[in-house]
Write an enzyme that holds these catalytic residues in place. Sequence first.
Site, PDB file in Angstrom:
ATOM      1  CG  ASP A  69      26.793   9.464  -1.439  1.00  0.00           C
ATOM      2  OD1 ASP A  69      26.073   9.784  -0.865  1.00  0.00           O
ATOM      3  OD2 ASP A  69      28.074  10.342  -1.388  1.00  0.00           O
ATOM      4  CE  LYS A 127      30.725  18.246  -3.001  1.00  0.00           C
ATOM      5  NZ  LYS A 127      30.307  17.980  -1.462  1.00  0.00           N
TER       6      LYS A 127
END
Length: 325
Positions: free
Chosen positions: A245, A119
């Site tokens: 986050d 990712k």
Amino acid sequence: MFLENFKDIDEFIDAFYGTFNSKNEEEDQRSLEEIQRYTIPKQISTNNKEINVVGIDLGTTRCCAAVNRKNGIQTVALENTGERLLPSYVAFDEKHIKCGQIVVYRLRNYSEASVFDIKRIIGRRFENLKVDESWTFEVCNDDGKIFIKTEGFNGDILKMTPEDISAELLKYIKHKTEEFQGQKLFEAVITVPAAFDEAQRKATIEAANLAGWETVQLLPEPVAAAFAYFIDRPIPENSTLLLFDLGGGTLDVCIFKISNGELNIISRSGDPNLGGRDFDSILINYFKEKLKNNYEIILSKSKQFKLMQICQEAKETLTVTNEYL
């Protein structure tokens, strides 16, 4: 209206409380166009059998998936052991490609055939990539485009795109969710970092298409986190929220405004190279230096992967413990 557009902290605070006014009308117009609106779901559970969408959290370090069932939304056991979290590791040392915890367990002996952290690579240009010294695979530059070289079955050398490798994870998730639901599934909602640029978003969709997902929607990870947070909490109308986050490989910071049941992103920023994996690296380097300086121990390659696993376990244990040293 991104974080880097503010001249100082006062303008950032003004934006948070809704009192910031830009002097540039064109910038104001662009900012209005950039605002993303999402309707906060009021009903999570449904008996609608026609809903066959799979929700996928395609994480840097772990993946999970959820589907609609008669008794509501359920997460799928992606691991053969029944675990719902699937480590984002792929291995090519056997005829049948493996994903998940089994790859982590075998990393010490089959590191040259294993790929992870994909990712952090997908959708990037080579010149913008930050190479991690713990990567067991070779990252190649082909006119700016990234290719991954790793060892395959029978010692063959494989050259693949990041999309190819991410597709293997998504293909595995597709197989497990279809097995759980007892039917073919073709539609997915995949969460991505808010800091992902258009190339990274397109590359994620391409990987999903390669895996057999025909219809793919992307949802910013901070929005998904906000949805999850408000499942069992009242939604504060006409409020402004700051969401932080920090995931396994990326950091997203967003300012939301909530009005009329809608969640509006008015500003976002983040760091695509900061996450739990970086904490792992700090721990690994710390203990490597301790072993070297205090005990004159230099770890072999296989032992370094064992140390990586131990450091990850220690970090996760300390994250959930109520006791502190």
